[in-house]
Write a protein that holds these residues in place. Structure first.
Motif, mmCIF file in Angstrom:
data_model
loop_
_atom_site.group_PDB
_atom_site.id
_atom_site.type_symbol
_atom_site.label_atom_id
_atom_site.label_comp_id
_atom_site.label_asym_id
_atom_site.label_seq_id
_atom_site.Cartn_x
_atom_site.Cartn_y
_atom_site.Cartn_z
ATOM 1 N N GLN A 259 -0.513 -0.255 7.046
ATOM 2 C CA GLN A 259 -1.436 0.614 6.318
ATOM 3 C C GLN A 259 -2.679 0.876 7.151
ATOM 4 N N PRO B 31 -4.117 7.697 1.942
ATOM 5 C CA PRO B 31 -3.760 6.831 0.825
ATOM 6 C C PRO B 31 -3.189 7.667 -0.321
ATOM 7 N N HIS C 84 0.861 -1.178 0.000
ATOM 8 C CA HIS C 84 0.000 0.000 0.000
ATOM 9 C C HIS C 84 0.896 1.224 0.000
#
Length: 77
Positions: free
Chosen positions: A65, A75, A46
């Motif tokens: 994450q 994100p 991620h």
């Protein structure tokens, strides 16, 4: 309309010998940017952005994450 011109023919001196040509290989592992755990080729990766620096994108494992999103990381898109 534009005109199309043929490409010049490659001569044998233009080609690199097989020994000099660089081989491309995939990177099969990396490390999590937060905990340092090794990320194998099949591991979920991620990308998150730090709340202190929007320029730095970190690659993190799945566990980090989830924790990072709770700590203010966003994100990366």
């Amino acid at each position: 309309m534009g005109q199309v011109h043929p490409l010049p023919q490659a001569s044998s001196t233009d080609e690199l010998p097989a020994q000099q040509a660089g081989a491309v290989r995939s990177i099969d592992s990396a490390r999590c940017g937060l905990c340092g755990a090794k990320l194998s080729a099949r591991a979920l990766r991620h990308h998150v952005v730090s709340p202190q620096s929007c320029d730095a994108t970190l690659t993190v494992c799945h566990t980090c994450q989830k924790a990072a999103l709770g700590e203010g990381y966003r994100p990366a898109e």
